[in-house]
Design an enzyme around this catalytic site. Structure first.
Site, PDB file in Angstrom:
ATOM      1  N   GLU A  56       0.821  -1.216   0.000  1.00 37.58           N
ATOM      2  CA  GLU A  56       0.000   0.000   0.000  1.00 37.58           C
ATOM      3  C   GLU A  56       0.856   1.268   0.000  1.00 37.58           C
ATOM      4  OE1 GLU A  56      -2.263  -1.112   3.502  1.00 37.58           O
ATOM      5  OE2 GLU A  56      -0.850   0.013   4.736  1.00 37.58           O
ATOM      6  N   PRO A  57       1.577   1.518  -1.074  1.00 41.49           N
ATOM      7  CA  PRO A  57       2.435   2.697  -1.121  1.00 41.49           C
ATOM      8  C   PRO A  57       1.658   3.984  -1.408  1.00 41.49           C
ATOM      9  CG  PRO A  57       2.662   1.403  -3.122  1.00 41.49           C
ATOM     10  CD  PRO A  57       1.642   0.711  -2.292  1.00 41.49           C
ATOM     11  N   GLY A  58       2.161   5.071  -0.888  1.00 40.22           N
ATOM     12  CA  GLY A  58       1.615   6.382  -1.212  1.00 40.22           C
ATOM     13  C   GLY A  58       2.658   7.176  -1.976  1.00 40.22           C
ATOM     14  N   ARG A  59       3.765   7.418  -1.277  1.00 38.13           N
ATOM     15  CA  ARG A  59       4.808   8.284  -1.801  1.00 38.13           C
ATOM     16  C   ARG A  59       5.342   7.803  -3.148  1.00 38.13           C
ATOM     17  NH1 ARG A  59       8.317  11.997  -0.677  1.00 38.13           N
ATOM     18  NH2 ARG A  59      10.522  11.521  -0.703  1.00 38.13           N
ATOM     19  N   ARG A  83       7.247  19.552   4.620  1.00 43.80           N
ATOM     20  CA  ARG A  83       8.233  18.473   4.782  1.00 43.80           C
ATOM     21  C   ARG A  83       9.642  18.975   5.137  1.00 43.80           C
ATOM     22  NH1 ARG A  83       9.528  14.946   1.426  1.00 43.80           N
ATOM     23  NH2 ARG A  83       9.233  13.099   2.701  1.00 43.80           N
ATOM     24  N   CYS A  88       5.842  33.432   9.266  1.00 45.61           N
ATOM     25  CA  CYS A  88       6.594  34.060  10.355  1.00 45.61           C
ATOM     26  C   CYS A  88       7.220  33.019  11.275  1.00 45.61           C
ATOM     27  CB  CYS A  88       5.686  34.987  11.140  1.00 45.61           C
ATOM     28  SG  CYS A  88       5.101  36.296  10.081  1.00 45.61           S
ATOM     29  N   GLU A  89       8.093  32.225  10.740  1.00 46.23           N
ATOM     30  CA  GLU A  89       8.864  31.269  11.542  1.00 46.23           C
ATOM     31  C   GLU A  89      10.233  31.109  10.893  1.00 46.23           C
ATOM     32  OE1 GLU A  89       7.596  27.943  13.415  1.00 46.23           O
ATOM     33  OE2 GLU A  89       5.465  28.483  13.489  1.00 46.23           O
TER      34      GLU A  89
HETATM   35  N1  LLP Z   1       0.255   2.354   4.912  1.00 41.74           N
HETATM   36  C1  LLP Z   1       0.133   2.885   6.141  1.00 41.74           C
HETATM   37  C2  LLP Z   1      -0.544   2.158   7.183  1.00 41.74           C
HETATM   38  C3  LLP Z   1       0.695   4.141   6.395  1.00 41.74           C
HETATM   39  O1  LLP Z   1       0.616   4.664   7.605  1.00 41.74           O
HETATM   40  C4  LLP Z   1       1.380   4.823   5.360  1.00 41.74           C
HETATM   41  C5  LLP Z   1       1.969   6.128   5.588  1.00 41.74           C
HETATM   42  C6  LLP Z   1       1.440   4.226   4.086  1.00 41.74           C
HETATM   43  C7  LLP Z   1       0.885   2.989   3.915  1.00 41.74           C
HETATM   44  C8  LLP Z   1       2.092   4.875   2.920  1.00 41.74           C
HETATM   45  O2  LLP Z   1       3.467   5.111   3.120  1.00 41.74           O
HETATM   46  P1  LLP Z   1       4.352   5.710   1.920  1.00 41.74           P
HETATM   47  O3  LLP Z   1       4.475   4.661   0.838  1.00 41.74           O
HETATM   48  O4  LLP Z   1       3.700   6.940   1.420  1.00 41.74           O
HETATM   49  O5  LLP Z   1       5.691   6.000   2.496  1.00 41.74           O
HETATM   50  N2  LLP Z   1       4.278  12.575   5.902  1.00 41.74           N
HETATM   51  C9  LLP Z   1       5.415  11.718   5.736  1.00 41.74           C
HETATM   52  C10 LLP Z   1       5.031  10.289   5.452  1.00 41.74           C
HETATM   53  C11 LLP Z   1       4.095   9.736   6.492  1.00 41.74           C
HETATM   54  C12 LLP Z   1       3.537   8.425   6.121  1.00 41.74           C
HETATM   55  C13 LLP Z   1       2.455   8.010   7.038  1.00 41.74           C
HETATM   56  N3  LLP Z   1       1.961   6.723   6.712  1.00 41.74           N
HETATM   57  C14 LLP Z   1       6.307  12.281   4.629  1.00 41.74           C
HETATM   58  O6  LLP Z   1       5.974  13.318   4.064  1.00 41.74           O
HETATM   59  O7  LLP Z   1       7.381  11.754   4.354  1.00 41.74           O
END
Ligand code: LLP
Length: 863
Positions: A740-743, A779, A810-811
Site C-alpha cells: 500500500e504505497p503512497g509516496r 516536509r 513568520c517562523e
Molecule cells: N500504509 C500505512 C498504514 C501508512 O501509515 C502509510 C503512511 C502508508 C501505507 C504509505 O506510506 P508511503 O508509501 O507513502 O511511504 N508525511 C510523511 C510520510 C508519512 C507516512 C504516514 N503513513 C512524509 O511526508 O514523508
C-alpha cells in the site's frame, strides 16, 4: 644544477588532457623555475585512458579481437598529440607497438595475468608523459623524460597474492641519495615522469594501486628530498566538506599531516591517503591546489600549527557495510574476536570500525561497491553463524567530524550532534588518535546529514587563518547535479500555469502512470492499494482507480471521499487502517464495505460486539522500523502503531472468544524505506504469526517504498524486492501479498510552483523569498526533507548564487531549501520545488491565514 632544490609537481588526469591544460602546466613549471626550484613533474594518464586500458584488457582476456579497443586508445592520444602539434609516431611509436603486441598476445591465449595487466595499464602514464615531454621540449623548456620504473623500485613482496604484488605494490619512503645525485647531474632543468608505475626488484613493471599517482609523487619527493610537494588537481585544495555537494564549503588553508591523513582516509577524494606518509616522514610540505585555480587558493599540509582544537571538516564515506554479531555471552570467551575476525579474513573482507558491548560486536567493512552482494553476504553470515547470531546491515555510510583534539571540544558539538536525533546511528566510533568522531548511518541519509552538520558547524563561519574562501566564492561551483525531471519538457506549460496563480501544485499524469506501471510490474504482489493520505486529488484517484488499484484510507472522511468518487468498491479494493480511532469509526468502516484493520487489542477488548462474527485484518508491530526520519518510523518501541508481540496471546484469545475471523495480517514499518529486505522481513514475520491464525489469506506489507530526493541517489531496486518476495512466496504459497504505497506513486509526479517575492542578502547569506511557505509544503521544516529547487524561469542559466529558499511564514523554520545553487534570481521568477506530489498539499495548512498552494492536473503530454 645541484644547488637548486627539487620541487615535485603532480598533475592528475584532467590536468594533462588537452592543449590548454599543457599550456597551464608550462606556466606553473616556469613559475617554479623562477622561484629557484627544479621541477620534477609527475603526470597521470590522460582522462579516460585508464578505463580504456581496462576495457582493452577485458576484451583481450575474453579472447576477443582487441583491434577496436586499441584503435580507441590510439585515437585519443592522436587527438592529444595533434592538439599539441606533436608527432604521435615519433613520441610514442614504440610504446603503441608494445601495447598492440601485449593485447594481441593476451587475446590469443584469452588470459591476462596481473603481471600483464600491470604492463598494459602502465601504458597510459608512459604515453601521456612522452607526448607532454615532446611538447615542452618544442616549447624550448629544458626538459628530460624519465622512466619512473628506473627511479622507483617496490619493496620485495614475496608471499603476497600476485594481484597485490603487481597491481598494488608498496615502496619504501626512504631518501635515495643515488637517485638524487643522478637527477642532480642531468643536463636539463625539468624532469618529467609518470605517476602510478614502478618496478619490482626483479625489474618487472608494477603499479601502486588506486590513487597511485599521488603516492608516486610523494615517494619521489621523499627520495630526492624535495623542498615541497604540490598536488595539482581540479579543486583548489581540501575543503570543510565535499564542495561539489555543499557549495558553501570553505577551503582549509592549513592542515597537519595527521589531519590531512584522517580526512583522506575518511573519504575526502582530493588526495590519496597513502600519499601523506612519505612527505611526513621527511617533513616535506604538501600543497594541494587547482591546476587552473587562483595562486593564493590552496591547502598547505605540514607540521600541525599550535592552536585550540577545532573541527576542520565533515567527511562522508559511502559504501560501508555493517555486520552485527549477537554474541550470546560469548564475547567474554577467550578467542571470540580472534575467531570472528578470522572468518572475515577468510572471506577476504577487512574490518574497519568496531563497536562492542556485553552481548554484541558490530563491525564495519569498507566496500568497493555500495553494498555487499548476496553471494558474499550469505556465506559470510553462514560461517559467522557457527560463532554467533550475525546480521548484515547495509548499505550504510560513515560521516566523520575530523579535527585534532576533538575529544576536548565535545561540548561545543552539542547543537551539531542534535542532527543525529532524526537518524538511526548504527555505530559511533572515536579514533584512538583523537582525530575523528565517526557515525555510521543508513546510506540514503548521508548526504542530508552532511548538509545539516556542515551548516551547523560552518554555516556562519568567516574566513580566518585556517578557513579560506567558500567554494562558491572561488567561482568554482559547477551546476548542482539535477535529475532531468518531467518539468524540463513542460517548462512553458508550467510557466503559463504559474501565471494563473501561485503557489500551485502541478501534477504530471504521465509520471503518475509510469509509477503505477512499475508497481503493477511486481510479480510477487497481488494487489496494490494506494495510500490516499499521500495525495487525494480526485484526478489522481481516478487514474489510480482506472489502473485497477485499491485504496488505503485512514479516516472515515477518506473512505467517504473514495466512495463519493467511485461508489461501492469490493473490500479488497478499500482498506481502512485507522489508528487510535473511536468505536464509531470502526462501525463506519464496516458500513462503507471496507476491509477493517485493527491495530491494537483495545477495540476487541472493549467493543467486541462491533467485530463479532466479522472478518478483519490485524496490524502487527514488526518490532523494527525504518524511515527517512524518526517521525515516520512506524514500528518498534517508540511508535504507537500495531499489536506488539507481547499482546499476541490476548489477541488469539479475543478473536476466538468473539468468533472474529482474522483474514489478513498487516505491517507498515515506516515511510521512505531504502532497506531492500524490509518487505520480505515483514512477510516472514507475518507468516510466522499466521501459523496460529488459520483464516489468514492476505499479508499486507504496507507502504514506505523510498523515492530518491537527490540526483546522485539511485531509485529503489524494485526488482530486488520482488525477487526476495518471490522466494518467500515459493515457500509460503498460502498467502496473497498486498502492498500500500503512497509516496512512490505520486511524489515524483508533483511539483510545487512558487513565485519569487523578494531577494535579499544578510550577513553574507543570500535569501530568495517565495510565495509558498511551510504552510504549502511542510516536509523540509518538519523532517528536514530535501527537495530539489530550480528556477523554472531560467532553467538554462548557469548557477551564480548560493541561497536559502524561504517562504513568507513568520517562523525561522520556514525554509524550503538551504544553500541551493541557483542562477541569478529576481522578483517574479517562478521556482519549482520538485518531488512534492506526496504529503505536500495533504499536509498543508492555512497558517498565518495564508492559503496553501492550489492544485492542477496537467493534461497528458502528447509526446
Ligand atoms: N500504509 C500505512 C498504514 C501508512 O501509515 C502509510 C503512511 C502508508 C501505507 C504509505 O506510506 P508511503 O508509501 O507513502 O511511504 N508525511 C510523511 C510520510 C508519512 C507516512 C504516514 N503513513 C512524509 O511526508 O514523508
Amino acid at each position: 644544477m645541484a644547488e637548486r632544490p627539487w620541487i615535485v609537481l603532480k598533475f592528475g588526469g584532467t590536468s594533462v588532457t588537452g592543449a590548454a591544460r599543457w599550456a597551464r602546466v608550462r606556466e606553473i613549471v616556469d613559475a617554479r623555475l623562477a622561484e629557484g626550484l627544479r621541477p620534477l613533474v609527475v603526470c597521470s594518464a590522460i582522462s579516460g585512458i585508464s578505463d580504456a586500458l581496462e576495457a582493452l584488457i577485458a576484451a583481450s582476456a575474453a579472447g576477443r579481437d582487441p583491434t577496436d579497443a586499441l584503435a580507441e586508445i590510439e585515437a585519443r592520444h592522436r587527438t592529444q598529440a595533434d592538439a599539441l602539434g606533436v608527432s604521435l609516431e615519433d613520441a610514442c611509436g614504440d610504446l603503441l607497438d608494445d601495447l598492440r603486441r601485449l593485447a594481441r598476445g593476451a587475446s590469443l591465449v584469452a588470459e591476462a595475468s596481473p603481471r600483464l595487466r600491470a604492463r598494459v595499464l602502465s601504458a597510459g602514464e608512459l604515453l601521456s608523459t612522452r607526448i607532454g615531454a615532446a611538447w615542452l621540449a618544442e616549447q624550448g623548456v629544458s626538459v628530460r623524460w624519465q622512466d619512473a620504473r628506473a627511479m622507483l623500485t617496490s619493496e620485495p613482496a614475496r608471499g603476497l597474492p600476485a594481484e597485490v604484488r603487481y597491481l598494488s605494490a608498496r615502496c619504501g619512503t626512504q631518501a635515495d641519495p643515488a637517485l638524487q645525485a643522478r637527477l642532480d647531474a642531468l643536463d636539463a632543468e625539468v624532469v618529467l615522469t609518470q605517476g602510478f608505475i614502478a618496478r619490482n626488484p626483479q625489474g618487472e613493471t608494477v603499479l601502486l594501486g588506486r590513487g597511485g599517482s599521488d603516492t608516486s609523487a610523494a615517494l619521489f619527493a621523499a627520495r630526492v628530498g624535495a623542498a615541497r610537494l604540490e598536488i595539482l588537481t581540479d579543486v583548489p585544495g581540501m575543503f570543510t566538506t565535499n564542495p561539489r555537494a555543499v557549495p558553501s564549503a570553505r577551503l582549509l588553508r592549513r592542515l597537519g599531516y595527521d589531519e590531512a591523513q584522517e580526512l583522506a582516509s575518511a573519504g575526502a577524494k582530493v588526495l590519496h591517503p597513502r600519499a601523506i606518509a612519505p612527505a611526513r616522514a621527511h617533513g616535506i610540505p604538501i600543497l594541494v591546489g587547482a591546476t587552473d585555480g587562483p595562486d593564493d587558493a590552496f591547502t598547505e599540509i605540514g607540521q600541525p600549527l599550535p592552536g585550540p582544537p577545532r573541527v576542520k571538516a565533515v567527511v562522508a564515506r559511502r559504501g560501508v557495510g555493517l555486520v552485527s554479531m549477537d554474541t550470546l555471552g560469548m564475547w567474554q570467551e577467550p578467542g571470540f574476536l580472534a575467531d570472528a575476525f578470522a572468518v572475515f579474513k577468510a572471506h577476504g573482507l577487512s574490518v574497519d570500525l568496531v563497536a562492542t558491548s556485553e552481548s554484541n560486536v558490530t563491525v564495519s567493512l569498507d566496500l568497493a561497491a555500495n553494498a555487499l552482494p548476496p553471494e558474499v553476504v550469505e556465506p559470510l553470515l553462514a560461517d559467522l553463524g557457527a560463532l554467533c547470531r550475525a546480521r548484515y546491515i547495509g548499505p550504510t555510510g560513515a560521516v566523520s567530524l575530523v579535527g585534532r583534539g576533538i575529544r576536548a571540544i565535545l561540548h561545543e558539538l552539542g547543537p551539531a550532534l542534535e542532527r543525529f536525533r532524526d537518524h538511526k546511528v548504527h555505530l559511533v566510533s572515536q579514533a584512538a588518535s583523537d582525530l575523528n568522531l565517526t557515525f555510521v548511518v543508513d546510506e540514503p541519509h548521508l548526504a542530508t546529514l552532511v548538509d545539516q552538520l556542515h551548516a551547523r558547524l560552518f554555516g556562519s563561519s568567516r574566513a580566518d587563518e585556517l578557513l579560506g574562501p567558500r567554494w562558491d566564492e572561488l567561482g568554482e561551483a559547477p551546476p548542482a547535479p539535477q535529475r532531468a525531471g518531467w518539468w524540463v519538457a513542460r517548462q512553458e506549460e508550467l510557466l503559463e500555469e504559474a501565471a494563473r496563480g501561485t503557489p500551485c501544485y502541478a501534477y504530471d499524469p504521465d509520471t503518475l502512470d509510469r509509477n503505477i506501471s512499475a508497481l503493477l510490474g511486481l510479480r510477487s504482489i497481488d494487489r496494490v492499494l494506494y495510500a490516499i493520505k499521500a495525495n487525494h486529488h480526485p484526478e489522481i484517484l481516478r487514474r489510480v482507480h482506472a489502473r485497477g488499484l485499491g485504496f488505503e484510507c485512514v479516516s472515515p472522511a477518506e473512505l467517504r471521499f473514495v466512495r463519493g468518487l467511485f461508489g461501492a468498491l469490493p473490500p479488497e479494493r478499500l482498506l481502512f487502517t485507522p489508528n487510535f480511532a473511536a468505536a464509531e469509526e470502526y462501525a463506519q468502516g464496516f458500513e462503507a464495505g471496507a476491509t477493517v484493520t485493527l491495530d491494537s487489542v483495545y477495540p476487541l477488548r472493549h467493543w467486541p460486539e462491533l467485530f463479532q462474527d466479522r472478518a478483519v485484518f490485524v496490524r502487527l508491530d514488526p518490532g523494527r522500523g525504518h524511515g527517512h526520519h524518526r517521525y515516520v518510523v512506524t514500528a518498534g518501541k517508540q511508535s504507537k502503531f500495531g499489536v506488539p508481540a507481547s499482546d499476541l496471546d490476548e489477541l488469539l484469545d479475543l478473536v476466538a472468544r468473539h468468533r472474529v475471523r482474522v483474514e489478513g495480517l498487516h505491517a507498515h514499518a515506516g515511510s521512505g524505506v531504502h532497506h531492500l529486505r524490509a518487505w520480505v522481513d515483514k512477510a516472514t514475520l507475518l507468516a510466522s504469526v499466521a501459523e496460529q491464525l488459520p483464516d489468514v489469506r492476505v499479508l499486507d506489507l504496507g507502504g514506505g517504498l523510498a523515492v530518491p530526493d537527490r540526483a546522485d541517489q539511485d531509485p529503489i531496486d524494485l526488482a530486488a524486492i520482488d525477487a526476495s518476495l518471490m522466494a518467500f512466496r515459493a515457500v509460503h504459497p498460502r498467502f496473497t501479498l498486498w502492498m500500500e504505497p503512497g509516496r512512490f506513486i505520486i511524489a515524483t509526479a508533483g511539483a510545487l510552483l512558487a513565485r519569487v517575492n523578494q531577494v535579499k542578502g544578510k550577513d553574507g547569506r543570500r535569501f530568495v523569498g517565495v510565495d509558498a511557505g511551510m504552510n504549502s509544503l511542510i516536509r523540509p521544516a518538519l523532517y528536514g526533507a530535501w527537495h530539489e529547487i530550480l528556477n523554472l524561469s531560467r532553467l538554462d542559466a548557469p548557477p551564480a548564487w548560493t541561497a536559502d529558499v524561504v517562504g513568507p511564514i513568520c517562523e525561522t523554520g520556514d525554509v524550503l531549501g538551504h544553500d541551493r545553487r541557483l542562477p541569478e534570481t529576481a522578483e517574479g521568477d517562478v521556482m519549482l520545488i520538485a518531488n512534492a506530489g506526496a504529503y505536500g498539499r495533504t499536509m498543508a495548512s492555512h497558517y498565518n491565514m495564508r492559503p496553501p498552494g492550489r492544485e492542477v492536473m496537467m493534461p497528458p503530454s502528447c509526446r
